[in-house]
Design a protein around this motif. Structure first.
Motif, short mmCIF file in Angstrom:
data_model
loop_
_atom_site.label_atom_id
_atom_site.label_comp_id
_atom_site.label_asym_id
_atom_site.label_seq_id
_atom_site.Cartn_x
_atom_site.Cartn_y
_atom_site.Cartn_z
N MET A 1 0.85 -1.20 0.00
CA MET A 1 0.00 0.00 0.00
C MET A 1 0.88 1.25 0.00
O MET A 1 1.92 1.29 0.67
N LYS A 2 0.48 2.26 -0.74
CA LYS A 2 1.29 3.48 -0.88
C LYS A 2 0.42 4.72 -0.71
O LYS A 2 -0.66 4.83 -1.32
N PHE A 3 0.91 5.65 0.12
CA PHE A 3 0.24 6.93 0.31
C PHE A 3 1.15 8.04 -0.22
O PHE A 3 2.36 8.01 0.00
N VAL A 4 0.55 9.02 -0.90
CA VAL A 4 1.27 10.24 -1.26
C VAL A 4 0.84 11.33 -0.28
O VAL A 4 -0.35 11.58 -0.08
N VAL A 5 1.83 11.96 0.35
CA VAL A 5 1.60 13.02 1.33
C VAL A 5 2.18 14.32 0.79
O VAL A 5 3.25 14.33 0.16
N ALA A 6 1.49 15.42 1.05
CA ALA A 6 2.02 16.74 0.69
C ALA A 6 1.56 17.76 1.71
O ALA A 6 0.43 17.69 2.21
N LEU A 7 2.44 18.69 2.05
CA LEU A 7 2.11 19.83 2.91
C LEU A 7 2.28 21.10 2.09
O LEU A 7 3.37 21.38 1.58
N ILE A 8 1.19 21.85 1.94
CA ILE A 8 1.20 23.10 1.16
C ILE A 8 0.36 24.10 1.93
O ILE A 8 -0.86 23.95 2.03
N ARG A 9 1.01 25.11 2.48
CA ARG A 9 0.26 26.06 3.30
C ARG A 9 0.59 27.48 2.92
O ARG A 9 1.75 27.89 2.92
N HIS A 10 -0.45 28.23 2.59
CA HIS A 10 -0.30 29.68 2.44
C HIS A 10 -1.65 30.33 2.63
O HIS A 10 -2.65 29.90 2.04
N GLU A 11 -1.68 31.33 3.49
CA GLU A 11 -2.88 32.14 3.71
C GLU A 11 -2.67 33.44 2.97
O GLU A 11 -1.77 34.22 3.30
N ASP A 56 2.58 8.87 10.57
CA ASP A 56 2.42 7.91 11.66
C ASP A 56 1.35 6.87 11.34
O ASP A 56 1.52 5.68 11.64
N MET A 57 0.25 7.30 10.71
CA MET A 57 -0.79 6.35 10.34
C MET A 57 -0.27 5.37 9.29
O MET A 57 -0.55 4.15 9.36
N ALA A 58 0.49 5.87 8.33
CA ALA A 58 1.05 4.99 7.30
C ALA A 58 1.95 3.93 7.94
O ALA A 58 1.91 2.74 7.54
N ARG A 59 2.72 4.34 8.93
CA ARG A 59 3.60 3.39 9.61
C ARG A 59 2.77 2.30 10.30
O ARG A 59 3.10 1.12 10.26
N GLU A 60 1.68 2.71 10.96
CA GLU A 60 0.81 1.75 11.63
C GLU A 60 0.19 0.76 10.64
O GLU A 60 0.00 -0.42 10.96
N MET A 61 -0.12 1.24 9.44
CA MET A 61 -0.77 0.40 8.44
C MET A 61 0.22 -0.34 7.55
O MET A 61 -0.19 -1.11 6.68
N GLY A 62 1.51 -0.12 7.78
CA GLY A 62 2.52 -0.76 6.94
C GLY A 62 2.56 -0.24 5.52
O GLY A 62 2.96 -0.95 4.59
N ALA A 63 2.16 1.02 5.35
CA ALA A 63 2.11 1.61 4.01
C ALA A 63 3.38 2.39 3.70
O ALA A 63 4.00 3.00 4.59
N GLU A 64 3.76 2.41 2.46
CA GLU A 64 4.86 3.23 1.98
C GLU A 64 4.37 4.67 1.85
O GLU A 64 3.21 4.92 1.48
N VAL A 65 5.25 5.62 2.15
CA VAL A 65 4.91 7.04 2.01
C VAL A 65 5.82 7.68 0.97
O VAL A 65 7.05 7.56 1.06
N GLU A 66 5.23 8.34 0.01
CA GLU A 66 5.98 9.23 -0.88
C GLU A 66 5.60 10.66 -0.50
O GLU A 66 4.44 11.06 -0.69
N PHE A 67 6.55 11.40 0.06
CA PHE A 67 6.28 12.77 0.49
C PHE A 67 6.62 13.68 -0.69
O PHE A 67 7.78 13.92 -0.99
N ALA A 68 5.60 14.18 -1.35
CA ALA A 68 5.81 14.94 -2.59
C ALA A 68 6.50 16.27 -2.35
O ALA A 68 7.49 16.61 -3.01
N ILE A 69 5.98 17.05 -1.40
CA ILE A 69 6.50 18.41 -1.21
C ILE A 69 6.07 18.93 0.15
O ILE A 69 4.98 18.64 0.63
N CYS A 70 6.97 19.69 0.77
CA CYS A 70 6.65 20.46 1.97
C CYS A 70 6.88 21.92 1.61
O CYS A 70 8.03 22.37 1.46
#
Length: 510
Positions: A1-11, A56-70
């Protein structure tokens, strides 16, 4: 299982004259713009962020994480097209490689050149890339603004329940639980959303007190009780001149609990609308506020200049409030940070202990409000020269590293210390002062540019808080702003507004 994570913040404060370029998306990631891949994951791991909860959730579920961008920028003006396209292209490239879920840590009030709802456009592109069946979870800031597009392309949405925002990790965990239930086929979610036609004042929004407190309490209790999957009240960001600004409520519910979810949505909206007049903040002249502060016998007294707040897009180089503090002769003061890179460069050519006379601030005009920059001439002694780097130890975004850029502490007379920095930063953690060896809890007056976030780091030791209505693009006097693109009518600009003048949508989650 693979999750893509991204953090994009601007107000985005659309009245700010300072455009937001790609290199500005560096807060928490060091110099040079966004972080990618392993560097992005490292920047967020163990922090009070939704992205950390996703990992942390991905780790619990045994999923791979691809962190696209912070990509995290201090609030300012409209994001340039180049910056926005780069951020979107990076995320879309990651999800296009295939994934089982997309988990986004967003703000919700970003405006890009050509895209008044930047997050809605990002979600549209992500959905087009992954198709209808891949869950997309979205954690949003309490100040998010909503369009139908943002709702239509999400599978689960939750927002911060606090202001100051100290529950960011928990918000990611709430989104994660809904996405996990969807992945494990334990949920068939539906999203219900309604935006009320009201611009709430940010100084009246905090769920820590009325009129927002029991509205948010009711939403949170419904979620805890299992009535719905997620219940979020969004104060909205009123300083974006776009059709989507306003207070919104978003419910994520299982299909078989739709009637209860609709009843909850109606209840929360009715309560918020009935209190619309209570969400208006009255301003007073700066001189009166400072005179009141001077009359207070004990400190620390926190002087909060909320008209020029970096946390809402202010330039933090307007000097009117400091000028009044000096005019009225307040002593034992720490003030800042005031953003003035040119002044910092000039002072870094000097040495600690040198006496100098410099023109501080006032370098930026604000034509939207017809404000012309007015520097303040100060004579003092250079007391500190620092790199401006510190790690947050307080409850808001705990563990993240921030940088003011090079920073100067200028002592005026015997007991007024002014921080001048290369970069703007809202003071929600005392590290911006303590990194230079000054403990704000030990002075009589602390002059900062903020609205509510200062309460996270400064609230615990403040004896008094005086809200000062200084000028700037974060003013609480909405009558000063030349709004052109809001959905009208809208309260309080239009007194005859009715609740039905808003917008809403019921959408089967995708």
């Amino acid at each position: 299982m693979k999750f893509v994570v991204a953090l994009i913040r601007h107000e985005t404060n659309t009245f700010s004259p300072v455009p937001t370029v790609l290199g500005d998306f560096r807060r928490g990631t060091g110099p040079g713009g966004p972080a990618y891949g392993e560097a992005a994951a490292k920047a967020c791991a163990g922090t009070n962020s939704a992205a950390a909860a996703y990992m942390d959730m991905a780790r619990e579920m045994g999923a791979e994480v691809e962190f696209a961008i912070c990509a995290n920028a201090v609030p300012s003006g409209v994001v340039t097209r180049d910056a926005f396209e780069h951020i979107c292209d990076t995320v879309v490239a990651s999800v296009s490689g295939g994934c089982d879920a997309v988990l986004l840590d967003l703000h919700g009030a970003m405006v890009a050149d050509g895209f008044p709802d930047a997050e809605g456009e990002l979600l549209r592109r992500v959905r087009a890339a992954v198709g209808a069946d891949v869950p997309v979870g979205v954690a949003l800031d309490f100040h998010a603004n909503f369009s139908r597009e943002l709702i239509a392309h999400a599978s689960a949405i939750a927002g911060y329940c606090t202001y100051p925002h100290i529950d960011v990790y928990e918000t990611g965990a709430r989104v994660g639980r809904s996405i996990r239930a969807l992945l494990e086929r334990r949920s068939e979610p539906v999203i219900l959303w309604r935006r009320l036609p009201m611009l709430t004042h940010m100084l009246r929004q905090t769920p820590a007190m009325q009129p927002m407190k029991d509205i948010m309490d009711r939403a949170m209790q419904a979620e805890r009780d299992g009535l719905v999957r997620n219940a979020s009240v969004f104060g909205g960001f009123p300083l974006s001149d776009i059709p989507y600004a306003g207070l919104s409520i978003v419910i994520v519910a299982d299909r078989d609990k739709m009637p209860a979810a609709q009843a909850l949505l109606d209840e929360l909206c009715d309560l918020a609308w009935s209190r619309r007049a209570d969400f208006v903040f009255p301003t007073e002249p700066v001189a009166e506020s400072i005179a009141h502060a001077k009359s207070l016998p004990e400190g620390p007294v926190i002087l909060v200049d909320h008209g020029d707040n970096a946390g809402a897009g202010g330039t933090t180089d307007i000097m009117d409030v400091l000028e009044e503090v000096l005019r009225q002769g307040l002593e034992d003061v720490v003030a800042g940070p005031f953003c003035d890179p040119a002044c910092v460069a000039e002072l870094f050519e000097k040495r600690i202990g040198d006496e100098v006379t410099v023109d501080v601030g006032g370098k930026i005009d604000m034509p939207a409000l017809q404000l012309t920059g007015k520097p303040l001439r100060l004579t003092g002694v250079i007391e500190k020269l620092t790199d401006g780097n510190y790690t947050i130890t307080g409850p808001m975004f705990t563990g993240m590293t921030l940088s003011l850029g090079r920073t100067v502490v200028l002592r005026i007379g015997e007991s007024v210390r002014v921080f001048i920095s290369e970069r703007p930063q809202e003071p929600y953690d005392i590290g911006l002062f303590t990194h230079a060896g000054i403990d704000p809890a030990q002075v009589k007056y602390v002059l900062i540019k903020s609205r509510q976030h200062f309460r996270a780091g400064f609230g615990p030791f403040a004896r008094h808080v005086v809200l000062v209505s200084g000028p700037g693009v974060c003013s609480s006097d909405y009558g000063l702003f030349p709004f052109e693109h809001l959905s009208r009518p809208i309260y309080p600009l239009d007194q005859e507004t009715t609740a039905t003048d808003g917008d809403g949508l019921v959408q089967a989650a995708r």
